[in-house]
Motif scaffolding. Structure first.
Motif, PDB file in Angstrom:
ATOM      1  N   SER A 148     -10.046   0.650   3.778  1.00 27.81           N
ATOM      2  CA  SER A 148      -9.047  -0.196   3.112  1.00 27.81           C
ATOM      3  C   SER A 148      -8.256   0.657   2.134  1.00 27.81           C
ATOM      4  O   SER A 148      -8.746   1.709   1.687  1.00 27.81           O
ATOM      5  CB  SER A 148      -9.735  -1.345   2.365  1.00 27.81           C
ATOM      6  N   SER A 190      -5.194   0.079  -1.185  1.00 22.13           N
ATOM      7  CA  SER A 190      -4.317  -0.855  -1.901  1.00 22.13           C
ATOM      8  C   SER A 190      -3.562  -0.147  -3.013  1.00 22.13           C
ATOM      9  O   SER A 190      -3.963   0.932  -3.478  1.00 22.13           O
ATOM     10  CB  SER A 190      -5.136  -2.016  -2.472  1.00 22.13           C
ATOM     11  N   SER A 237      -8.169   3.993  -2.192  1.00 16.36           N
ATOM     12  CA  SER A 237      -8.494   3.911  -0.773  1.00 16.36           C
ATOM     13  C   SER A 237      -9.996   4.078  -0.574  1.00 16.36           C
ATOM     14  O   SER A 237     -10.647   4.826  -1.311  1.00 16.36           O
ATOM     15  CB  SER A 237      -7.723   4.965   0.021  1.00 16.36           C
ATOM     16  N   SER A 297      -5.412 -16.379  10.153  1.00 18.01           N
ATOM     17  CA  SER A 297      -4.766 -15.610   9.088  1.00 18.01           C
ATOM     18  C   SER A 297      -3.655 -16.344   8.319  1.00 18.01           C
ATOM     19  O   SER A 297      -2.523 -15.879   8.276  1.00 18.01           O
ATOM     20  CB  SER A 297      -4.217 -14.302   9.685  1.00 18.01           C
ATOM     21  N   GLU A 307      -2.426  -8.241   6.381  1.00 18.99           N
ATOM     22  CA  GLU A 307      -2.980  -7.610   5.182  1.00 18.99           C
ATOM     23  C   GLU A 307      -2.852  -8.593   4.022  1.00 18.99           C
ATOM     24  O   GLU A 307      -2.008  -9.494   4.048  1.00 18.99           O
ATOM     25  CB  GLU A 307      -2.223  -6.312   4.860  1.00 18.99           C
ATOM     26  N   GLN A 308      -3.675  -8.375   2.974  1.00 17.76           N
ATOM     27  CA  GLN A 308      -3.680  -9.324   1.857  1.00 17.76           C
ATOM     28  C   GLN A 308      -2.295  -9.426   1.212  1.00 17.76           C
ATOM     29  O   GLN A 308      -1.843 -10.512   0.865  1.00 17.76           O
ATOM     30  CB  GLN A 308      -4.736  -8.888   0.835  1.00 17.76           C
ATOM     31  N   CYS A 351       1.350  -8.761   2.237  1.00 18.18           N
ATOM     32  CA  CYS A 351       2.185  -8.341   3.369  1.00 18.18           C
ATOM     33  C   CYS A 351       3.656  -8.710   3.161  1.00 18.18           C
ATOM     34  O   CYS A 351       4.471  -8.475   4.037  1.00 18.18           O
ATOM     35  CB  CYS A 351       1.656  -8.923   4.675  1.00 18.18           C
ATOM     36  N   VAL A 386       3.849  -5.824   8.969  1.00 14.56           N
ATOM     37  CA  VAL A 386       2.612  -5.946   9.744  1.00 14.56           C
ATOM     38  C   VAL A 386       2.529  -4.807  10.758  1.00 14.56           C
ATOM     39  O   VAL A 386       3.563  -4.284  11.183  1.00 14.56           O
ATOM     40  CB  VAL A 386       2.553  -7.348  10.419  1.00 14.56           C
ATOM     41  N   CYS A 401      -0.722  -0.850   5.064  1.00 13.59           N
ATOM     42  CA  CYS A 401      -1.838  -1.136   4.145  1.00 13.59           C
ATOM     43  C   CYS A 401      -1.442  -2.086   3.028  1.00 13.59           C
ATOM     44  O   CYS A 401      -2.142  -3.054   2.754  1.00 13.59           O
ATOM     45  CB  CYS A 401      -2.372   0.148   3.519  1.00 13.59           C
ATOM     46  N   ASP A 402      -0.332  -1.810   2.329  1.00 11.40           N
ATOM     47  CA  ASP A 402      -0.018  -2.620   1.145  1.00 11.40           C
ATOM     48  C   ASP A 402       1.450  -2.425   0.781  1.00 11.40           C
ATOM     49  O   ASP A 402       2.071  -1.418   1.165  1.00 11.40           O
ATOM     50  CB  ASP A 402      -0.921  -2.185  -0.026  1.00 11.40           C
TER      51      ASP A 402
END
Ligand SMILES: CSCC[C@H](NC=O)C(=O)N[C@@H](Cc1ccccc1)C(=O)O
Length: 719
Positions: free
Chosen positions: A24, A26, A39, A294, A356-357, A359, A368, A403-404
């Motif tokens: 992961s 962020s 990370s 999701s 992703e949390q 997005c 995405v 990722c973020d």
């Protein structure tokens, strides 16, 4: 031919397998124009025979033009061994950590901690509270969500079941008990005679996960509550707060009439639900009879997006992106299923498991990653217009994971067949073409295969049906030989599993290893792979063992035609459905393939129906509609057998290595064992390796390393 020595293979394995993979990553805003990148990585530790996890932190600054300024690597890698989930609060000031610790007696306990920038400020022993079973930390159901006021945490855990006791249990018949905790437990409801009732779980890699429920931890009181009003017979996962914290939204998978394995299967019947916490009423947001997942709110909380595809047919499909307007309750399909991409409209559709949390670029645009032919690509979707913009398409890196995003700073992870994972940052332009991103790496790839070159070729099928659907093959060649004619190289043809998955041009450990050791590798994305449109996926069920086999063979011939490969030294490899294909290739092309290596292969669909966690798969891929009630007829069993590798067993001559995970619930080991026995009975050379405590992927560190060495010695002995 002289192959590199076993010692050399061990050395190459040590080098290539040391590449960490990203778990992961962020972004946190830590000051004006200053961001920290946290990370978490997973890396094989061959000495300790386990995967270790570690955290890395980088600092990124923006200059006065809003472009990337400095990237600072403080060199602070820290090994982590007990964190299961981590979630930063919306303000970025707090961090929630789910931690698993063994107590002095060796029993596992789960704690939910909250940290500020100085220290740990809360630590709740969830196991001792005894409100629920284990907290889910997997990628299917698991979640850890802060309420907007940052005083509550939402997660999913196993529902507490009444204690099952024997009719003959005397311990409950009076007697004094001094331990208050045991006294409290004694008051829990008990059910006599239920000790041996079978409780179905969600299958492969989700063993012991039966009935997930949402749980809310109040940080002020330290109390956990399981909300009332949940729908019956639904497994809850992916829970999030409504914007005002008055309720929760979640994905609910139907438990009835029985569960079908969930992992790698995005076609399970499910719905998006909204539970109002004060009225305890629960309503469905999505339409029924679909597979959805999701849910995510837009930053302004006006829209909820989620992913939807059919709950019938193939286990991986092209999906729709749905927008639900929270106030008006109107639903719109903003990105639809793409049947066939065209030259003018190359977008092949969405192939997404979970967003992703973070997005959202803004209230209209999401970011995405999705499969796009043989690459994993980051796209931006305007959810009002449905317009899709491809953000990553460079020649050097074929696989990009989003990722973020914070403000317009995007964090991604990229890799290629010759370069292991690398984190990069970029700034998305405010105006103009949003795909013009100047990516800046945070570090170098830890492994670079400088002796390997890769390319992708497009092929036309050699079957009448579905002949208008093309497919691709990723080719890896040893650099030293790539231009020379003098010495032809051995070839390994590789088929992926699924069958509805894809080889993407990211770091491919096994193919890369073999290429470093002097083999040409062809990773075939036969028709039915994801990332090529729904028509390609739909063209395969009913034709497994034919279309996919012909495509794999066409790919092998195409690589040989390039002139680099010795056609007398071709091996085939693959796991699961890739094992189905490997064993088909040696049955249908017995003169062509000189060796076969296969992991947990499907060898007989008819026999697998009664043993796998996904019986639906065997029927679907054999071209029949699955129904929960169906008790297949003799004709149906015949159809499943006839498209299986076992139907060709009499023709096989290639020495075959089988590697099986003893705990595989997806492809029962009996599939491989029986095939091995049939080969032995026919005098075909074969070897079976059984890996205890391993399931479908055979990915425990010692097992994986042993698999590689056995693959290498098998192939070099027989080519
Ligand atoms: C009844 S087993 C069917 C084969 C299996 N498909 C789904 O689980 C399979 O091929 N597994 C793949 C894993 C995979 C499947 C789908 C998408 C990505 C990966 C394998 O083990 O390689």
């Amino acid at each position: 031919m002289d192959f590199p020595s076993v010692e050399r293979a061990v050395k190459v394995y040590r080098e290539c397998a040391s590449a960490p993979s990203l778990s992961s990553a962020s972004l946190q805003k830590t000051g004006d124009s200053v961001f920290s990148v946290h990370s978490t990585w997973s890396q094989r530790d061959l000495e300790r025979e386990c995967n270790i996890k570690y955290r890395q932190t980088h600092i990124v600054t923006l200059d006065s033009n809003g472009q990337i300024g400095d990237v600072i690597d403080p060199g602070t890698n820290t090994e982590l061994n007990s964190e299961q989930l981590v979630r930063w609060s919306p303000s970025g000031k707090l961090k929630a950590v789910l931690r698993k610790i063994k107590d002095k007696k060796g029993d596992e306990k789960q704690y939910l901690e909250v940290w500020n920038n100085i220290a740990k400020i809360h630590n709740i022993n969830l196991t001792a509270l005894d409100k629920h079973g284990k907290v889910y930390e997997d990628g299917e159901f698991g979640c850890l969500e802060w309420s907007s006021c940052e005083s509550q945490l939402l997660y999913v855990a196993e529902k507490k079941q009444p204690k099952a006791v024997s009719y003959f249990d005397k311990s409950k018949e009076g007697g004094s008990e001094e331990n208050p905790e045991t006294d409290a437990k004694k008051k829990d409801p008990e059910v006599k005679g239920d000790q041996f009732v079978h409780r179905q779980d969600w299958g492969e890699l989700l063993v012991g996960k039966h009935s997930p429920v949402p749980c809310i931890l109040n940080l002020q009181t330290g109390q956990v509550t399981i909300p009332e009003g949940l729908p019956n017979d639904v497994s809850v996962g992916q829970a999030i707060w409504t914007p005002d914290d008055s309720g929760i939204v979640f994905t609910g998978w139907e438990n009835e009439p029985y569960r079908l394995g969930l992992i790698y299967c995005r076609n399970r019947r499910s719905a998006i639900y909204h539970l109002d916490l004060s009225s305890q009423t629960c309503n469905t947001i999505s339409i029924t009879g679909q597979s959805v997942r999701s849910p995510v709110f837009s930053p302004d909380a006006s829209k909820l997006i989620y992913i939807q595809n059919s709950c019938h047919g193939p286990h991986m499909q092209c999906a729709q992106l749905i927008v639900y307007h929270w106030e008006s309750k109107e639903t719109k399909v903003t990105v639809d299923i793409v049947q066939r991409p065209t030259e003018g409209r190359p977008f092949p559709g969405l192939y997404v498991g979970r967003f992703e949390q973070q997005c959202w670029l803004d209230n209209e645009t999401i970011l995405v990653s999705t499969a796009w032919r043989s690459s994993q690509t980051i796209i931006a979707i305007n959810i009002c217009t449905g317009e899709v913009t491809r953000l990553t398409n460079g020649p050097d890196f074929g696989s990009w994971m989003f990722c973020d995003i914070k403000q317009r700073l995007i964090l991604a992870c990229r890799s290629s067949p010759t370069r292991s994972a690398q984190l990069v940052v970029g700034v998305i332009p405010q105006e103009g073409d949003i795909s013009c991103i100047n990516w800046k790496p945070l570090h170098e790839s830890s492994v670079i295969l400088s002796d390997v070159i890769w390319s992708v070729i497009t092929l036309k099928p050699k079957t009448e049906q579905g002949s208008d659907i093309d497919f691709e093959t990723i080719i890896l060649k040893p650099k030293a030989n790539s231009g020379s004619q003098e010495k032809k190289l051995p070839l390994i043809v590789w088929a992926h599993g699924g069958p509805h998955s894809v080889f993407s041009t990211g770091y491919l450990l096994l193919p890369g290893l073999f290429c470093q050791l002097g083999f040409v590798i062809a990773c075939v994305n036969y028709r039915g792979s994801i990332g090529f449109g729904q028509a390609s996926i739909d063209s395969l069920p009913g034709f497994v063992g034919t279309h996919d086999v012909k495509d794999v063979q066409a790919a092998a011939e195409a690589v040989i035609e390039q002139g680099l490969v010795d056609r007398e030294r071709v091996a085939v490899s693959g796991g699961s459905h890739g094992g189905f294909l490997s064993t088909h290739m040696i049955g249908q092309y017995p003169d062509f393939y000189k060796a076969c290596i296969t992991r947990n292969p499907v060898t007989n669909l008819a026999a697998m129906l009664g043993g796998t966690d996904i019986p639906s798969w065997t029927m679907t891929e054999a071209g029949m509609d699955f129904d929960f009630k169906i008790a297949p007829s003799a004709e149906m069993y015949a159809k499943m057998f006839n498209c299986s590798p076992m139907a060709h067993i009499d023709k096989v001559r290639a020495p075959t290595l089988l590697m099986l995970g003893s705990d595989d619930l997806r492809v029962p080991p009996q599939q491989g064992i029986r095939y091995h026995e049939m080969l032995k009975a026919r005098g075909v050379k074969t070897r079976l390796l059984m890996y205890p405590d391993n399931s479908h992927p055979i990915n425990k560190v010692d097992a994986e390393a042993d698999c590689f060495m056995n693959m290498y010695t098998w192939i070099t002995e027989h080519l």
